[in-house]
Enzyme design. Sequence first.
Site, PDB file in Angstrom:
ATOM      1  NE  ARG A 145      -3.165  -3.045   0.974  1.00  0.00           N
ATOM      2  CZ  ARG A 145      -3.296  -4.281   0.533  1.00  0.00           C
ATOM      3  NH1 ARG A 145      -2.285  -4.879  -0.054  1.00  0.00           N
ATOM      4  NH2 ARG A 145      -4.429  -4.934   0.658  1.00  0.00           N
ATOM      5  CG  ASN A 187       1.084  -8.798   5.889  1.00  0.00           C
ATOM      6  OD1 ASN A 187       0.359  -9.319   6.731  1.00  0.00           O
ATOM      7  ND2 ASN A 187       0.600  -8.100   4.881  1.00  0.00           N
ATOM      8  CE  LYS A 264      -2.560  -9.007   8.457  1.00  0.00           C
ATOM      9  NZ  LYS A 264      -2.412  -8.510   7.054  1.00  0.00           N
ATOM     10  CD  GLU A 268      -5.365  -9.296   5.092  1.00  0.00           C
ATOM     11  OE1 GLU A 268      -6.190  -8.750   4.346  1.00  0.00           O
ATOM     12  OE2 GLU A 268      -4.288  -8.760   5.428  1.00  0.00           O
ATOM     13  NE  ARG A 301      -2.582  -3.821  12.004  1.00  0.00           N
ATOM     14  CZ  ARG A 301      -3.083  -4.261  10.869  1.00  0.00           C
ATOM     15  NH1 ARG A 301      -2.970  -5.522  10.512  1.00  0.00           N
ATOM     16  NH2 ARG A 301      -3.734  -3.446  10.071  1.00  0.00           N
ATOM     17  NE  ARG A 312     -12.722  -7.960   5.632  1.00  0.00           N
ATOM     18  CZ  ARG A 312     -11.900  -7.623   4.652  1.00  0.00           C
ATOM     19  NH1 ARG A 312     -12.084  -8.087   3.439  1.00  0.00           N
ATOM     20  NH2 ARG A 312     -10.875  -6.809   4.881  1.00  0.00           N
ATOM     21  CG  ASP A 341      -9.028  -3.311   4.739  1.00  0.00           C
ATOM     22  OD1 ASP A 341      -8.273  -2.611   5.424  1.00  0.00           O
ATOM     23  OD2 ASP A 341      -8.632  -4.000   3.791  1.00  0.00           O
ATOM     24  CD  GLU A 369      -5.455  -1.077   1.284  1.00  0.00           C
ATOM     25  OE1 GLU A 369      -5.739  -2.252   0.988  1.00  0.00           O
ATOM     26  OE2 GLU A 369      -5.185  -0.718   2.460  1.00  0.00           O
ATOM     27  CG  HIS A 484     -14.169  -4.241   0.168  1.00  0.00           C
ATOM     28  ND1 HIS A 484     -12.908  -4.298  -0.377  1.00  0.00           N
ATOM     29  CD2 HIS A 484     -14.008  -4.349   1.504  1.00  0.00           C
ATOM     30  CE1 HIS A 484     -12.017  -4.449   0.593  1.00  0.00           C
ATOM     31  NE2 HIS A 484     -12.652  -4.467   1.740  1.00  0.00           N
ATOM     32  CD1 TRP A 507     -10.710 -11.193   0.549  1.00  0.00           C
ATOM     33  CD2 TRP A 507      -9.418 -12.602  -0.594  1.00  0.00           C
ATOM     34  NE1 TRP A 507      -9.677 -11.556   1.374  1.00  0.00           N
ATOM     35  CE2 TRP A 507      -8.866 -12.422   0.701  1.00  0.00           C
ATOM     36  CE3 TRP A 507      -8.772 -13.455  -1.483  1.00  0.00           C
ATOM     37  CZ2 TRP A 507      -7.695 -13.061   1.111  1.00  0.00           C
ATOM     38  CZ3 TRP A 507      -7.602 -14.085  -1.068  1.00  0.00           C
ATOM     39  CH2 TRP A 507      -7.069 -13.896   0.214  1.00  0.00           C
TER      40      TRP A 507
END
Length: 675
Positions: A145, A187, A264, A268, A301, A312, A341, A369, A484, A507
């Site tokens: 991002r 991540n 995190k 994911e 987080r 979700r 998100d 993002e 989204h 997704w």
Amino acid sequence: MKKLLSLFLLSCLLGPVSAEDGSRLWLRQSTDAHAQITTPRQSPTLNIAVRELKQAWKGLPVTLVLKKDKQLSSEGFRIRQVNGKLTVTSPSETGLLYAAYHLIRLQEMQNFGKPSETDQEITENPAYDLRILNHWDNLDRSIERGYAGKSLWNWEELPGTLSDRYEAYARANASIGINATVLNNVNASSKILSAEYLEKVKALADIFRPYGIKVYLSINFASPMQLGGLSTADPLDKDVIAWWKQKAKEIYRTIPDFGGFLVKANSEGQPGPCDFNRTHAEGANMLADALKPYKGIVMWRAFVYSPTDADRAKQAYLEFQPLDGQFRNNVIVQIKNGPVDFQPREPYSPLFGAMPRTPQMVEFQITQEYLGFSNHLAYLAPMWEEFFDFVKPSSLKAIAGVANIGTDTNWCGHPFAQANWYAFGRMAWNPSLTSGTIAEEWLKQTFFDASNPEHAPIAYEIHSMMMESREAVVDYMMPLGLHHLFAWGHHYGPEPWCDVPGARPDWMPSYYHKADKQGIGFDRSHTGSNATAQYPDSLCRLYDDIRTCPDEYLLWFHHAPWQHTMQSGRTLWDELCYRYDHGVQQVRSFQKKWDLAENYIDAERFKDVQSRLKIQARDAVWWKDACLLYFQEFSGMRAPYEVERPIHELDDLKQVKLPIDNHECPTPKMLNERR
């Protein structure tokens, strides 16, 4: 018309504006100051404060006095102007540095430091002890991002080669009160905890320290396995506990003022305590115990979701709320501002306020993002101000922002994206500041001269452009609570029809918009997922009833019929068309407003913004046409007569595929070729 004509005539009389590349951010003060400064003693931090004032101060002589003041927090300060003399006090040297930057800011705003017959006093205390940037930077210098170039941190050259940008970064953060930074992506690679990389981190920490900035790291929960060779990362395993304690000892031996960890976990695909049938609290507490002897903290987080049938938007609440009171006192649960998100508009996450026995902090996203990356103008302070309308600042322990900073010369890609970095720091220091006040501060320090009356009408127009920009993005992307609708593989362009065989349902855009012949929107009322029940009773009743749900959240909480009557009196379909069209027209108005500034701003930055506004205007039409043409297939209704007709065919739009991922911003060439 008379106003515009007079501005044009005035601009013709002005001389050329000096060239700039945006690298100086909002710290563009001249170096012809006339300050007389005394300090109690020399130190790296006080030397910076003195240097900044000597370079920039043009007002009265200044005396810096380091004096304990029990009424102030450790980083707070008091500025007094008495009998033509300025005195600054603070319990700490960092507080004096913040005071120096605040004095310079007030000077640029024309609010302080001029001869006065009356005494003046300003007292500032930060709302939070921790005001932190989260960098989603990878060790290969890519940025998840990240839309402004590569990572600032050149790990290959550290610790030996130190870029001037490192200190410039620290200076910019200190000037707006940011006092901490997480250097790497959530991540995380376990490699960041190796002895080799800790020496690199130390080199950065040493540069940041005089500016009052502590360094934190994102960690991979499976580091004992990946780095330490253990067979497990179970937080209750004695060998795992011992490994983390030894690692903490090693870190603090290298960096004595290290801040702690950001984690995190179990989201994911990231490893976490749930992999070993342990709770988030058990995982966080094990790390907290390892850091506690050194006064380190864990930011854990709450961004968790998995491929289940559950909504979700409900998952973070369902996983974390039952754990209230089970976390150590040096753990802070870090929660995104909304329940999904970082969408252009979300209701606030109901997890805020639902864990009264657990310290909480909010995570905002500064990088855009879901708001056009660094191609679109979207001033985000109104979004954050909207969040604080629902969540009391005093209920939070700290505040974090996902950084939008990279190696681009102007740091943030879009010149106006600098305003979001600036606004985050100012709002983290004082969340009661209005987004309008912050925009005015930034504009006067970045583009306009507050002492020049000729700049005032232009600054007013650009200020209004900033204040309208986020709502314009909402309108041309996803109005009325839609969310989204993005293309597969990136979060830049529209693809509400996206359907990838075998991909996770959550997704896919259709998971969220659920358009059919009857209507559109996600039913989160008591007749659907019942996400409304996670909110306090008053809001639950408001959101749960389609008749009282605010228009801006309607399709977030309800699957509404196309003929549903909106607060405007229009049908839902007509309102949707008007909102998309309004967003397009708003961006076009931004182009007109910006053109007024041409002779008041250096050509380099003017042309950069002008070019990006052209991209944004074309993108807005792309979004409008794609979404309305697609949803029209379900509604079967005509667009209102006043709404601009599409210039694209839906079949053509379905063929658009941008060759990017979430690490880069599409170039003008890419966007031109999509058509």
